[in-house]
Scaffold this motif. Structure first.
Motif, PDB file in Angstrom:
ATOM      1  N   VAL A   2       0.854  -1.187   0.000  1.00 35.63           N
ATOM      2  CA  VAL A   2       0.000   0.000   0.000  1.00 35.63           C
ATOM      3  C   VAL A   2       0.888   1.234   0.000  1.00 35.63           C
ATOM      4  O   VAL A   2       1.797   1.350   0.826  1.00 35.63           O
ATOM      5  CB  VAL A   2      -0.912   0.016   1.243  1.00 35.63           C
ATOM      6  CG1 VAL A   2      -1.756   1.262   1.257  1.00 35.63           C
ATOM      7  CG2 VAL A   2      -1.784  -1.226   1.260  1.00 35.63           C
ATOM      8  N   GLU A   6      -2.666   5.766  -0.219  1.00 36.62           N
ATOM      9  CA  GLU A   6      -3.679   4.771   0.141  1.00 36.62           C
ATOM     10  C   GLU A   6      -3.693   4.533   1.644  1.00 36.62           C
ATOM     11  O   GLU A   6      -4.763   4.401   2.251  1.00 36.62           O
ATOM     12  CB  GLU A   6      -3.406   3.464  -0.599  1.00 36.62           C
ATOM     13  CG  GLU A   6      -3.660   3.551  -2.100  1.00 36.62           C
ATOM     14  CD  GLU A   6      -3.214   2.305  -2.828  1.00 36.62           C
ATOM     15  OE1 GLU A   6      -2.289   1.624  -2.326  1.00 36.62           O
ATOM     16  OE2 GLU A   6      -3.771   2.004  -3.886  1.00 36.62           O
ATOM     17  N   SER A   9      -5.500   7.350   3.311  1.00 41.36           N
ATOM     18  CA  SER A   9      -6.948   7.223   3.122  1.00 41.36           C
ATOM     19  C   SER A   9      -7.530   6.158   4.046  1.00 41.36           C
ATOM     20  O   SER A   9      -8.609   6.327   4.614  1.00 41.36           O
ATOM     21  CB  SER A   9      -7.261   6.882   1.661  1.00 41.36           C
ATOM     22  OG  SER A   9      -6.800   7.898   0.793  1.00 41.36           O
ATOM     23  N   ILE A  10      -6.813   5.035   4.187  1.00 42.08           N
ATOM     24  CA  ILE A  10      -7.285   3.963   5.055  1.00 42.08           C
ATOM     25  C   ILE A  10      -7.349   4.435   6.506  1.00 42.08           C
ATOM     26  O   ILE A  10      -8.299   4.124   7.238  1.00 42.08           O
ATOM     27  CB  ILE A  10      -6.370   2.724   4.925  1.00 42.08           C
ATOM     28  CG1 ILE A  10      -6.591   2.053   3.557  1.00 42.08           C
ATOM     29  CG2 ILE A  10      -6.639   1.718   6.047  1.00 42.08           C
ATOM     30  CD1 ILE A  10      -5.640   0.910   3.279  1.00 42.08           C
ATOM     31  N   GLN A  11      -6.366   5.210   6.933  1.00 41.85           N
ATOM     32  CA  GLN A  11      -6.372   5.718   8.309  1.00 41.85           C
ATOM     33  C   GLN A  11      -7.577   6.625   8.557  1.00 41.85           C
ATOM     34  O   GLN A  11      -8.207   6.563   9.621  1.00 41.85           O
ATOM     35  CB  GLN A  11      -5.067   6.479   8.582  1.00 41.85           C
ATOM     36  CG  GLN A  11      -3.843   5.580   8.667  1.00 41.85           C
ATOM     37  CD  GLN A  11      -2.562   6.371   8.764  1.00 41.85           C
ATOM     38  OE1 GLN A  11      -2.581   7.582   8.931  1.00 41.85           O
ATOM     39  NE2 GLN A  11      -1.438   5.683   8.664  1.00 41.85           N
ATOM     40  N   GLN A  14     -10.611   4.436   8.838  1.00 38.06           N
ATOM     41  CA  GLN A  14     -10.624   3.729  10.118  1.00 38.06           C
ATOM     42  C   GLN A  14     -11.123   4.637  11.247  1.00 38.06           C
ATOM     43  O   GLN A  14     -11.874   4.193  12.120  1.00 38.06           O
ATOM     44  CB  GLN A  14      -9.224   3.200  10.436  1.00 38.06           C
ATOM     45  CG  GLN A  14      -8.829   2.000   9.580  1.00 38.06           C
ATOM     46  CD  GLN A  14      -7.413   1.549   9.850  1.00 38.06           C
ATOM     47  OE1 GLN A  14      -6.516   2.348  10.087  1.00 38.06           O
ATOM     48  NE2 GLN A  14      -7.187   0.233   9.813  1.00 38.06           N
ATOM     49  N   GLU A  68      -9.552  -4.218   8.900  1.00 37.34           N
ATOM     50  CA  GLU A  68      -8.316  -4.246   8.112  1.00 37.34           C
ATOM     51  C   GLU A  68      -7.817  -5.682   7.952  1.00 37.34           C
ATOM     52  O   GLU A  68      -7.338  -6.069   6.874  1.00 37.34           O
ATOM     53  CB  GLU A  68      -7.258  -3.378   8.810  1.00 37.34           C
ATOM     54  CG  GLU A  68      -5.863  -3.458   8.199  1.00 37.34           C
ATOM     55  CD  GLU A  68      -5.813  -2.904   6.787  1.00 37.34           C
ATOM     56  OE1 GLU A  68      -4.859  -3.249   6.075  1.00 37.34           O
ATOM     57  OE2 GLU A  68      -6.729  -2.149   6.384  1.00 37.34           O
ATOM     58  N   ARG A  71      -9.518  -7.339   5.245  1.00 40.18           N
ATOM     59  CA  ARG A  71      -9.303  -6.643   3.961  1.00 40.18           C
ATOM     60  C   ARG A  71     -10.514  -5.818   3.531  1.00 40.18           C
ATOM     61  O   ARG A  71     -10.835  -5.709   2.350  1.00 40.18           O
ATOM     62  CB  ARG A  71      -8.908  -7.648   2.867  1.00 40.18           C
ATOM     63  CG  ARG A  71      -7.693  -8.477   3.212  1.00 40.18           C
ATOM     64  CD  ARG A  71      -7.315  -9.426   2.079  1.00 40.18           C
ATOM     65  NE  ARG A  71      -6.875  -8.684   0.902  1.00 40.18           N
ATOM     66  CZ  ARG A  71      -5.654  -8.197   0.733  1.00 40.18           C
ATOM     67  NH1 ARG A  71      -4.740  -8.346   1.686  1.00 40.18           N
ATOM     68  NH2 ARG A  71      -5.335  -7.560  -0.372  1.00 40.18           N
ATOM     69  N   TYR A  73     -10.812  -2.640   3.638  1.00 44.42           N
ATOM     70  CA  TYR A  73     -10.452  -1.366   3.033  1.00 44.42           C
ATOM     71  C   TYR A  73      -9.735  -1.520   1.692  1.00 44.42           C
ATOM     72  O   TYR A  73      -9.287  -0.534   1.112  1.00 44.42           O
ATOM     73  CB  TYR A  73      -9.559  -0.571   3.998  1.00 44.42           C
ATOM     74  CG  TYR A  73     -10.218  -0.291   5.328  1.00 44.42           C
ATOM     75  CD1 TYR A  73      -9.854  -0.987   6.476  1.00 44.42           C
ATOM     76  CD2 TYR A  73     -11.231   0.656   5.438  1.00 44.42           C
ATOM     77  CE1 TYR A  73     -10.459  -0.750   7.694  1.00 44.42           C
ATOM     78  CE2 TYR A  73     -11.851   0.910   6.651  1.00 44.42           C
ATOM     79  CZ  TYR A  73     -11.461   0.212   7.770  1.00 44.42           C
ATOM     80  OH  TYR A  73     -12.078   0.448   8.972  1.00 44.42           O
ATOM     81  N   ARG A  74      -9.632  -2.746   1.184  1.00 48.53           N
ATOM     82  CA  ARG A  74      -8.920  -2.969  -0.073  1.00 48.53           C
ATOM     83  C   ARG A  74      -9.868  -2.895  -1.269  1.00 48.53           C
ATOM     84  O   ARG A  74     -11.063  -3.163  -1.146  1.00 48.53           O
ATOM     85  CB  ARG A  74      -8.234  -4.352  -0.045  1.00 48.53           C
ATOM     86  CG  ARG A  74      -7.372  -4.595   1.185  1.00 48.53           C
ATOM     87  CD  ARG A  74      -6.226  -3.599   1.262  1.00 48.53           C
ATOM     88  NE  ARG A  74      -5.538  -3.644   2.556  1.00 48.53           N
ATOM     89  CZ  ARG A  74      -4.269  -3.362   2.724  1.00 48.53           C
ATOM     90  NH1 ARG A  74      -3.544  -3.001   1.686  1.00 48.53           N
ATOM     91  NH2 ARG A  74      -3.713  -3.422   3.915  1.00 48.53           N
ATOM     92  N   ASP A 136     -19.513   2.260   3.619  1.00 50.61           N
ATOM     93  CA  ASP A 136     -18.712   1.593   2.595  1.00 50.61           C
ATOM     94  C   ASP A 136     -19.326   1.751   1.212  1.00 50.61           C
ATOM     95  O   ASP A 136     -18.641   2.044   0.224  1.00 50.61           O
ATOM     96  CB  ASP A 136     -18.583   0.113   2.939  1.00 50.61           C
ATOM     97  CG  ASP A 136     -17.774  -0.645   1.905  1.00 50.61           C
ATOM     98  OD1 ASP A 136     -18.371  -1.403   1.114  1.00 50.61           O
ATOM     99  OD2 ASP A 136     -16.539  -0.479   1.869  1.00 50.61           O
TER     100      ASP A 136
END
Length: 472
Positions: A2, A6, A9-11, A14, A68, A71, A73-74, A136
């Motif tokens: 990642v 990315e 963005s994931i943080q 979360q 996470e 997966r 957030y993938r 989501d």
């Protein structure tokens, strides 16, 4: 693997999801009493959420970690609803199992109440599931919408030999390429660096990815220098390269390590806070100054009829991308048509491509008052709300002045969003007549940017506006 963007963005997602889990259990707690009344059940002594803080301590931080792990957030652009539901079910099943085991088997500790309401536990898990699924799906929908509209895509050029470019693209996940507006595939071996420079300028390119493993070092260095001078991010799949301005960092595209040469502020929480502060501050200032908008509009319509009270002009935004900047009109209706004549008759007090005249005859008296108090700049707050400008940043210039830049290094001031105020404006713009000095101040701002620096410039702007210092 990642990359940093990315991961950032994931943080953020979360943190949002942690808040949604908290909201789910809070709503479940609020619904417990009404549900018992609907079912005609007597009041219960079961613990409420205020006595069940252990539920929040476990569910809020650990749910994003479990998501996470599964997966969640993938591949957000292509993930289907069925896949999202499966991932959520697995995550909340594990969470519910853990919470249930604690509620049933852990004995009370001194000062802590571990008994629990099944409505809060069960309802909190169900509501968290619904909130997370909605978040989501909304996020996926927004990404899909943006993907279709090229205006929101990052403008990217891939540079290298034809064979290297084809191999690089073949190894990339299609979702990565779908997020780009792939402006060009530039062959560094057969095309000149001047053509590359013109490509960056013409298409307002934001990032160049160099896959030039077999390209000569001199040609690659010149291409990187063209990016550096314009403030365009250069992502190099190569060994370490010395630079004078750009800060080298490592990132990944797909599974390929890349050396990034960045001469602008890197994506961070501080940059994200600047974006939030810009929009919140702009909205607050619009509401606070709304009486001034009415006075300005009425004054312009009375003192200079025949044209709109607002003036819109195409200016160069980030990376030179044109946008329509708004101001209150302070000049006569045909002011732009008179510009060349004014230059010939009155001259120009600013050297370089920028035109500046302290006593511009095109300005009508009420317009001069608006300029002295900087009220004419207020409509630019709308540009900040739209995301074209920032509260603090280099002042946006008309397109024809940007085209007249004599040095390519001057374009690096375009590598960040333009602002309503800057160090030049806050410090008293009448005292500076050198365009080189103006650019130097802008580049110094870019190279030393911090959120605290923005605050300091805003604080310096207040007395400059109140006392009309440097207004023109």
């Amino acid at each position: 693997m990642v990359n940093r963007k990315e991961a950032f963005s994931i943080q953020i997602l979360q943190l949002v999801d942690a808040g949604l889990v908290w909201l789910g259990f809070t709503v479940a707690s609020l619904l417990r009493s009404p549900l018992r009344e609907i079912r005609s059940l007597p009041p219960t002594d079961a613990a409420g959420l205020e006595q069940m803080t252990w539920v929040l301590f476990i569910s809020v931080p650990f749910t994003p970690l479990l998501l996470e792990f599964f997966r969640f957030y993938r591949t957000p652009r292509t993930k289907t609803t069925v896949v999202s539901i499966k991932q959520l079910v697995r995550t909340l099943f594990v969470l519910g199992l853990v919470l249930g085991m604690i509620a049933l088997f852990i004995r009370p500790l001194e000062g802590i109440r571990f008994d629990a309401s099944r409505v809060i536990l069960g309802g909190g898990v169900i509501l968290s599931f619904l909130f997370l699924l909605i978040r989501d799906r909304v996020f996926t929908y927004l990404l899909s919408n943006r993907q279709v509209r090229d205006i929101h895509k990052e403008r990217v050029v891939i540079a290298g030999s034809t064979q290297e470019i084809a191999q690089f693209e073949a190894e990339l996940d299609p979702e990565i390429i779908d997020a780009w507006d792939l402006t060009a595939r530039f062959d560094l071996e057969s095309c000149s660096v001047d053509e590359f420079y013109q490509l960056l300028k013409l298409h307002s390119v934001e990032r160049v990815i160099f896959t030039a493993g077999g390209t000569s070092f001199d040609r690659l260095s010149l291409a990187i220098e063209a990016c550096e001078l314009q403030g365009v991010e250069a992502w190099v799949g190569a060994a370490f390269i010395r630079t004078q301005i750009a800060r080298p960092t490592f990132d990944v595209v797909g599974n390929q390590p890349m050396l990034v040469l960045r001469s602008t502020p890197e994506l961070s929480w501080e940059v994200a806070m600047k974006a939030v502060f810009d929009r919140v501050g702009a909205l607050f200032l619009i509401l606070a100054t709304s009486p001034l908008w009415i006075v300005a509009w009425l004054g312009i319509r009375i003192s200079s009829p025949g044209a709109s009270a607002f003036f819109a002009q195409k200016r160069a935004g980030r990376y030179g991308k044109p946008f329509r900047m708004w101001k209150f009109r302070t000049m006569v209706p045909n002011a732009e048509a008179m510009l060349e004549q004014i230059k010939q008759e009155q001259g120009n007090e600013m050297d370089g491509p920028v035109f500046k005249l302290k006593r511009d005859p095109r300005i009508f008296p009420f317009g001069a008052l608006l300029r002295k108090l900087s009220i004419d700049e207020l409509p630019q707050l709308l540009n900040v709300l739209l995301g074209d400008m920032s509260l603090v940043g280099p002042r946006p210039l008309p397109l024809y002045e940007v085209e007249a830049f004599e040095k390519s290094a001057h374009r690096r001031r375009l590598s960040v969003k333009p602002g309503i105020t800057c160090e030049w404006q806050a410090g008293g713009r009448n005292r500076i007549t050198s365009f080189e000095e103006w650019v130097r101040m802008d580049l110094e701002y870019i190279d030393n940017w911090s959120l605290w620096l923005d605050f300091k410039i805003l604080l310096k702007t207040i007395p400059a506006v109140l006392f009309g210092r440097g207004a023109a």
